[in-house]
Design a protein around this motif. Sequence first.
Motif, PDB file in Angstrom:
ATOM      1  N   SER A  46      68.590  17.098  36.344  1.00 56.16           N
ATOM      2  CA  SER A  46      68.615  16.152  37.452  1.00 56.16           C
ATOM      3  C   SER A  46      67.609  16.544  38.537  1.00 56.16           C
ATOM      4  O   SER A  46      66.856  15.701  39.045  1.00 56.16           O
ATOM      5  N   ARG A  63      79.018   7.497  27.692  1.00 56.53           N
ATOM      6  CA  ARG A  63      78.123   7.297  28.849  1.00 56.53           C
ATOM      7  C   ARG A  63      78.932   6.996  30.113  1.00 56.53           C
ATOM      8  O   ARG A  63      78.675   7.560  31.181  1.00 56.53           O
ATOM      9  N   GLN A  80      79.075   9.180  33.555  1.00 65.37           N
ATOM     10  CA  GLN A  80      78.703   8.568  34.841  1.00 65.37           C
ATOM     11  C   GLN A  80      79.787   8.811  35.890  1.00 65.37           C
ATOM     12  O   GLN A  80      79.482   9.069  37.055  1.00 65.37           O
ATOM     13  N   GLN A  81      81.044   8.743  35.451  1.00 64.23           N
ATOM     14  CA  GLN A  81      82.126   8.999  36.396  1.00 64.23           C
ATOM     15  C   GLN A  81      82.287  10.491  36.662  1.00 64.23           C
ATOM     16  O   GLN A  81      82.526  10.918  37.795  1.00 64.23           O
ATOM     17  N   ALA A 110      79.450  11.574  39.032  1.00 65.99           N
ATOM     18  CA  ALA A 110      79.178  10.411  39.882  1.00 65.99           C
ATOM     19  C   ALA A 110      78.201  10.737  41.003  1.00 65.99           C
ATOM     20  O   ALA A 110      77.277   9.952  41.292  1.00 65.99           O
ATOM     21  N   THR A 169      75.883  13.150  41.219  1.00 65.74           N
ATOM     22  CA  THR A 169      74.536  13.409  40.703  1.00 65.74           C
ATOM     23  C   THR A 169      73.884  12.117  40.221  1.00 65.74           C
ATOM     24  O   THR A 169      72.689  11.882  40.438  1.00 65.74           O
ATOM     25  N   TYR A 170      74.667  11.274  39.567  1.00 69.30           N
ATOM     26  CA  TYR A 170      74.158   9.988  39.091  1.00 69.30           C
ATOM     27  C   TYR A 170      73.681   9.140  40.274  1.00 69.30           C
ATOM     28  O   TYR A 170      72.621   8.519  40.231  1.00 69.30           O
ATOM     29  N   GLN A 192      67.326   2.679  37.820  1.00 69.36           N
ATOM     30  CA  GLN A 192      68.345   2.813  36.778  1.00 69.36           C
ATOM     31  C   GLN A 192      67.801   3.378  35.470  1.00 69.36           C
ATOM     32  O   GLN A 192      68.512   4.127  34.793  1.00 69.36           O
ATOM     33  N   GLN A 241      68.162   7.033  35.804  1.00 69.79           N
ATOM     34  CA  GLN A 241      69.578   7.401  35.732  1.00 69.79           C
ATOM     35  C   GLN A 241      70.079   7.366  34.287  1.00 69.79           C
ATOM     36  O   GLN A 241      70.757   8.297  33.820  1.00 69.79           O
ATOM     37  N   ASN A 242      69.736   6.305  33.580  1.00 75.53           N
ATOM     38  CA  ASN A 242      70.209   6.161  32.203  1.00 75.53           C
ATOM     39  C   ASN A 242      69.617   7.226  31.291  1.00 75.53           C
ATOM     40  O   ASN A 242      70.291   7.736  30.381  1.00 75.53           O
ATOM     41  N   TRP A 251      68.745  10.206  32.174  1.00 73.36           N
ATOM     42  CA  TRP A 251      69.426  11.478  32.455  1.00 73.36           C
ATOM     43  C   TRP A 251      70.794  11.519  31.774  1.00 73.36           C
ATOM     44  O   TRP A 251      71.150  12.521  31.134  1.00 73.36           O
ATOM     45  N   ILE A 252      71.548  10.417  31.864  1.00 77.85           N
ATOM     46  CA  ILE A 252      72.868  10.360  31.218  1.00 77.85           C
ATOM     47  C   ILE A 252      72.723  10.560  29.712  1.00 77.85           C
ATOM     48  O   ILE A 252      73.459  11.342  29.094  1.00 77.85           O
TER      49      ILE A 252
END
Length: 555
Positions: A339, A379, A383-384, A387, A389-390, A398, A401-402, A404-405
Amino acid sequence: MPNKLAITISGAVSLGSYEAGVLYEVITAIGQHNNDPATIANGQQIYVDVLTGASAGGMTAAIAAQKLLYEADALADPYDNAFYRPWVAEISIQRLLQMHGDDNPTMSIMSSQTVVDISEKMLTDRYASHLTPPVNPHPAVDGSNLNLGLALANLNGVDYKLDTQPVGSVIYTRHKDELIRRFPNADRATDDDGDLWEALRKAAVSCGAFPFAFRVVELVRHAVEYNLPDLANPILQTQNFAYTDGGTFQNEPISLAKRLVDEIDQHLDLEKRFFLFVAPDLKGSAANSDFNEDNAQFLPTAKRLFGAIFNQSRFPDLLLCEEKNREVALFNQRAMALSLLLQNGNANAVALAGNLQAAATPMLDALFGGDQVAVNAARARLQQQFANTYAALAPLGQPVQNAWIDSILTLERAAGLGETDEMTIYSITASDDELASADLMAFGGFFDRSYREHDYEVGREKAQAFLRTPGLFGLPANLCLRYTPAPNQGRDQSLDGLKLKQMDSGIREQVRDQILDRFNQMMMQLGVEGFLWGPAVRAIVDSVIKPKLNQLLEL
């Protein structure tokens, strides 16, 4: 959102009195805290939703579950409650040496009927009347599920198979067993049932059936309880198995608590989840550097071998928790590092994210076997779970973000950590120097009520000190539980670290003689009787067995 607590209670023999003191204090404190108006206004309640136990701890866990669900008043008085009565007031060496009822001297050294009598008094007397007993739940539980898990040792065993390549399978027999009972709030009226609690009572007794001291207990199990896909042979719809002490293979069933927690939490809201481990005599090192190849005669080697097997079989969960927490901590570090790399990448972040996404997409497809529903669920969970860091990556868009997830999901899945979380585990333990009942493998506490009263007080004192710690169970760092403990009677400090040789020699002689009688029973079972029984076996008893027992009991 309230904080949630899973409690694991270890095996303890007579040190169940220590665990009784701890459990009384913790549950009382949580109940008072939850009833405090400031707690309610700030949403800072703490609810017990999982109880697991092995051996003596399993018996206590079953009692705790029933009283939390239906009989809050049974946990009100510090010296007349459902933990104190069985572990301090009811049990004694005199009762354990007095065979009666269904006791059989060919099956146990001590009176198993005594344990049955006490268990009935604590768990099924509630249903002795034809009247429906009133339900009075404890404030330490709320409307969510309460889950009970008991560690068991199945002497029959259940066969499982491991498929091997190129063809065939390996069959292995599993003796480590468990019993799980879930109590949804909606079903409390149905679950407050005599037949159900009679089955749980027997399971709790089997959980604490210390080998040879108490007889084996047979339980009725159901096919639905053995639903793993690698079962080698189908279990009958109902099938009887014979059980001994659950602590034989799993004396600290923390992993059982974790599995029950995962069913509730779904690996989310980890900051609200806590584990409490109650163990009176969590030992230090069992290592022995004096053992080496020069002194490895048969007897020393046998002692070290059996000791090693015993320690490794009883305490695997402690090792597993340490290992898994380390793996999860490392995964979290890698996730945060990735991140930060993206956040510091500025103009290159989008390009880097594109490369990461290009690599992660086919890998996730392979790792999840093309199951896109499972990928999307994982996923959403991450994300939760991450949360904050996201959200910190949101300014980069996005796609970043996606990416990284998906990247950390790839790492998690590849490492087999998809259903593993870092656990916040508290413990309330004591040392042998603080306890009166630790000697003779913790059977010493049965010799005198004053020993058990002492250790109950130690449990209360240890719990009170623990509960004064600010920030427990997800509370703000400067806040302690809102509760006022009941006055302590105080312990007799002369009993701290009591040794066997300081205990009543007459009682120790009674225990020795009972064991010798059971040895005679065993010889009879082996068919050693008549002329041989006279000179040969009596010579062995007098010259070997009795002196060894005298040495063990320090007579």
